[in-house]
Design an enzyme around this catalytic site. Structure first.
Site, mmCIF file in Angstrom:
data_model
loop_
_atom_site.group_PDB
_atom_site.id
_atom_site.type_symbol
_atom_site.label_atom_id
_atom_site.label_comp_id
_atom_site.label_asym_id
_atom_site.label_seq_id
_atom_site.Cartn_x
_atom_site.Cartn_y
_atom_site.Cartn_z
ATOM 1 N N ASN A 64 -25.701 7.669 19.210
ATOM 2 C CA ASN A 64 -26.949 7.737 20.147
ATOM 3 C C ASN A 64 -26.985 7.166 21.429
ATOM 4 O OD1 ASN A 64 -29.690 7.117 20.955
ATOM 5 N ND2 ASN A 64 -30.690 6.806 18.873
ATOM 6 N N CYS A 75 -35.363 5.644 23.990
ATOM 7 C CA CYS A 75 -34.868 6.807 23.865
ATOM 8 C C CYS A 75 -35.690 7.938 24.872
ATOM 9 C CB CYS A 75 -35.101 7.217 22.736
ATOM 10 S SG CYS A 75 -34.086 6.127 21.358
ATOM 11 N N HIS A 135 -33.205 14.795 22.178
ATOM 12 C CA HIS A 135 -32.811 13.263 22.308
ATOM 13 C C HIS A 135 -31.877 13.199 20.755
ATOM 14 C CE1 HIS A 135 -31.799 9.291 21.878
ATOM 15 N NE2 HIS A 135 -32.696 8.853 20.885
HETATM 16 O O1 UT7 Z 1 -33.381 6.943 19.006
HETATM 17 C C1 UT7 Z 1 -34.303 6.574 17.958
HETATM 18 C C2 UT7 Z 1 -33.642 5.406 17.509
HETATM 19 N N1 UT7 Z 1 -33.455 5.263 15.961
HETATM 20 C C3 UT7 Z 1 -33.577 6.375 15.232
HETATM 21 O O2 UT7 Z 1 -33.831 7.406 15.379
HETATM 22 C C4 UT7 Z 1 -33.050 5.994 13.606
HETATM 23 C C5 UT7 Z 1 -33.727 6.773 12.701
HETATM 24 N N2 UT7 Z 1 -33.235 6.528 11.278
HETATM 25 C C6 UT7 Z 1 -32.090 6.737 10.913
HETATM 26 O O3 UT7 Z 1 -31.289 7.441 11.397
HETATM 27 C C7 UT7 Z 1 -31.775 6.606 9.481
HETATM 28 O O4 UT7 Z 1 -32.867 5.656 9.044
HETATM 29 C C8 UT7 Z 1 -30.512 5.326 9.414
HETATM 30 C C9 UT7 Z 1 -29.331 6.362 9.938
HETATM 31 C C10 UT7 Z 1 -30.632 4.049 10.432
HETATM 32 C C11 UT7 Z 1 -30.491 4.841 8.077
HETATM 33 O O5 UT7 Z 1 -30.229 5.731 7.247
HETATM 34 P P1 UT7 Z 1 -31.043 5.855 5.867
HETATM 35 O O6 UT7 Z 1 -30.805 6.765 4.907
HETATM 36 O O7 UT7 Z 1 -32.632 5.586 6.038
HETATM 37 O O8 UT7 Z 1 -30.363 4.282 5.167
HETATM 38 P P2 UT7 Z 1 -31.272 3.211 4.798
HETATM 39 O O9 UT7 Z 1 -31.551 2.578 5.951
HETATM 40 O O10 UT7 Z 1 -32.312 3.567 3.680
HETATM 41 O O11 UT7 Z 1 -30.456 2.360 3.843
HETATM 42 C C12 UT7 Z 1 -29.690 2.923 2.584
HETATM 43 C C13 UT7 Z 1 -28.461 2.113 2.096
HETATM 44 C C14 UT7 Z 1 -28.979 0.593 2.191
HETATM 45 O O12 UT7 Z 1 -28.384 0.002 0.884
HETATM 46 P P3 UT7 Z 1 -29.148 -0.307 -0.319
HETATM 47 O O13 UT7 Z 1 -30.256 -1.195 -0.038
HETATM 48 O O14 UT7 Z 1 -29.569 1.234 -0.926
HETATM 49 O O15 UT7 Z 1 -28.138 -0.988 -1.195
HETATM 50 C C15 UT7 Z 1 -28.394 0.143 3.299
HETATM 51 O O16 UT7 Z 1 -27.858 -1.264 3.194
HETATM 52 O O17 UT7 Z 1 -27.521 2.114 3.037
HETATM 53 C C16 UT7 Z 1 -27.224 0.776 3.541
HETATM 54 N N3 UT7 Z 1 -26.654 0.987 4.645
HETATM 55 C C17 UT7 Z 1 -25.165 1.360 4.994
HETATM 56 N N4 UT7 Z 1 -24.115 1.383 4.264
HETATM 57 C C18 UT7 Z 1 -23.052 1.686 4.904
HETATM 58 C C19 UT7 Z 1 -27.180 0.590 5.975
HETATM 59 N N5 UT7 Z 1 -26.273 1.043 6.866
HETATM 60 C C20 UT7 Z 1 -25.102 1.319 6.336
HETATM 61 C C21 UT7 Z 1 -23.921 1.481 7.087
HETATM 62 N N6 UT7 Z 1 -22.616 1.680 6.115
HETATM 63 N N7 UT7 Z 1 -23.793 1.670 8.430
#
Ligand code: UT7
Length: 348
Positions: A305, A114, A275
């Site tokens: 992204n 990134c 970014h």
């Molecule tokens: O460029 C640098 C690269 N990456 C980043 O900057 C990413 C930084 N992180 C993020 O943007 C966020 O952490 C994400 C968008 C990836 C995830 O959001 P979050 O609010 O941190 O969600 P989480 O990973 O804690 O997941 C919460 C819930 C989980 O379910 P349970 O365990 O609570 O039942 C996941 O399984 O959301 C679920 N989940 C989804 N649900 C629907 C994860 N991905 C999805 C999805 N659709 N696409």
């Protein structure tokens, strides 16, 4: 010492638009979740067979070169940033050199995910400052879609990333106070495995953390096997919440570092182009720095992204929309896998 300025800028995004609802046909996800957590509404995916990371980079480069008032033959150095190269090796730099029929100039590939574009920009800036080169082409391009898994097991990764390319031509400027004022580069490999793609790789499990959720350890040790492919071990891995927590600390830190180095404050920023990792991250950074809405540019809503391509795509869109005028103070910042993070301050 002379400075460097962005003399031309261009971007290219593939025409195939995939909305959140389109993705929900392949995996258990939905528009509401994606928009609420990331701000993303849609992204572009390259044509599977016709477009590559290099060909998209070429399209962006053509525009940047034309806007700089030069030809491909005038480019005297190429820097290409990507994490999704056409080949494992050689890198995309030489492929772009070939496609654009450039002279036998140096071509350098940057693998800083990134923050790759900002690292590349910083390298180019040093070469211009020393007088070594006069027209450096800096490209950030990604074709994530080729390595993404559209099954529910990968939904936390696949809904975020999109394809596209951006490019700039850097030239010397003698105008006092114009151009790139400073660049700031950082890394901390302590959490290298939090956001990574482990295969193909030579690691033989040496660095792989033994914890639940990481790709199957039994399958390590070999370059690439059918089992790794079938089990999903060869797919990108991301601990999203851990990345998020680090990003919201490092973005403001590196922006403040750039401002301090130039005796400026956040109030002096005309436009921050971060970014495009997650709209929530950008909003948090904006709030922390006390920036108004018109001081920050975001387009993750349309493209997701695009890693190394996200900063030049956003910068170009902002410029094309008339949001950057001559003399404006533009701040670029990025954070990502590695972890690596970086910033640049530019007097346009
Ligand atoms: O460029 C640098 C690269 N990456 C980043 O900057 C990413 C930084 N992180 C993020 O943007 C966020 O952490 C994400 C968008 C990836 C995830 O959001 P979050 O609010 O941190 O969600 P989480 O990973 O804690 O997941 C919460 C819930 C989980 O379910 P349970 O365990 O609570 O039942 C996941 O399984 O959301 C679920 N989940 C989804 N649900 C629907 C994860 N991905 C999805 C999805 N659709 N696409």
């Amino acid at each position: 010492m002379q400075s460097s300025k962005i003399a031309g800028i261009g971007y290219y995004v593939p025409k195939n638009v995939y909305t959140n609802n389109d993705l929900s046909k392949f995996m258990d996800t939905n528009d509401e979740w994606i928009q609420e957590r990331t701000g993303i509404k849609e992204r572009r995916f390259a044509d599977r067979l016709e477009e590559t990371t290099t060909t998209m980079g070429v399209e962006a480069a053509k525009i940047a070169i034309e806007r700089a008032g030069i030809t491909a033959q005038d480019v005297d150095f190429i820097i290409f940033a990507t994490l999704s190269p056409d080949y494992y090796f050689p890198g995309c730099g030489v492929l772009l050199q070939r496609e654009m029929k450039m002279k036998e100039v140096g071509a350098l590939d940057v693998r800083n995910q990134c923050s790759g574009f900002l690292y590349a920009l910083s390298i180019a800036d040093q070469f211009i400052k020393t007088g070594m080169y006069k027209n450096i082409l800096v490209v950030g391009s990604e074709k994530h879609s080729f390595a993404m898994d559209f099954e529910t097991r990968s939904r936390n990764v696949s809904v975020i990333f999109g394809d596209g390319a951006g490019a700039v031509v850097l030239q010397p400027t003698q105008k006092e106070g114009q151009g790139i004022l400073s660049t700031h580069l950082h890394s901390d490999g302590a959490d290298a495995e939090i956001l990574a793609m482990f295969y193909p790789g030579s690691h033989a499990n040496k660095w792989m953390p033994e914890k639940p959720g990481y790709p199957d350890q039994e399958l390590g040790g070999l370059f690439m096997t059918t089992e790794q492919l079938e089990s999903g071990a060869a797919l990108p891995y991301m601990d999203g919440p851990a990345v998020f927590k680090k990003a919201v600390v490092k973005f403001p830190e590196v922006i403040k570092e750039a401002l301090k180095a130039n005796d400026l404050t956040a109030k002096d920023i005309d436009l921050l182009v971060p970014h495009q990792a997650n709209l929530r991250i950008s909003q948090y950074v904006q709030q922390l720095l006390g920036l108004k809405d018109d001081q920050v540019f975001n387009n993750i809503q349309k493209y997701g992204n695009t890693t190394a391509a996200s900063v030049p795509i956003a910068l170009c869109e902002a410029w094309e929309a008339g949001k950057i005028a001559e003399g404006d103070l533009v701040c670029l910042a990025a954070f990502g896998s590695g972890f690596t993070w970086a910033s640049a301050l530019i007097r346009w």
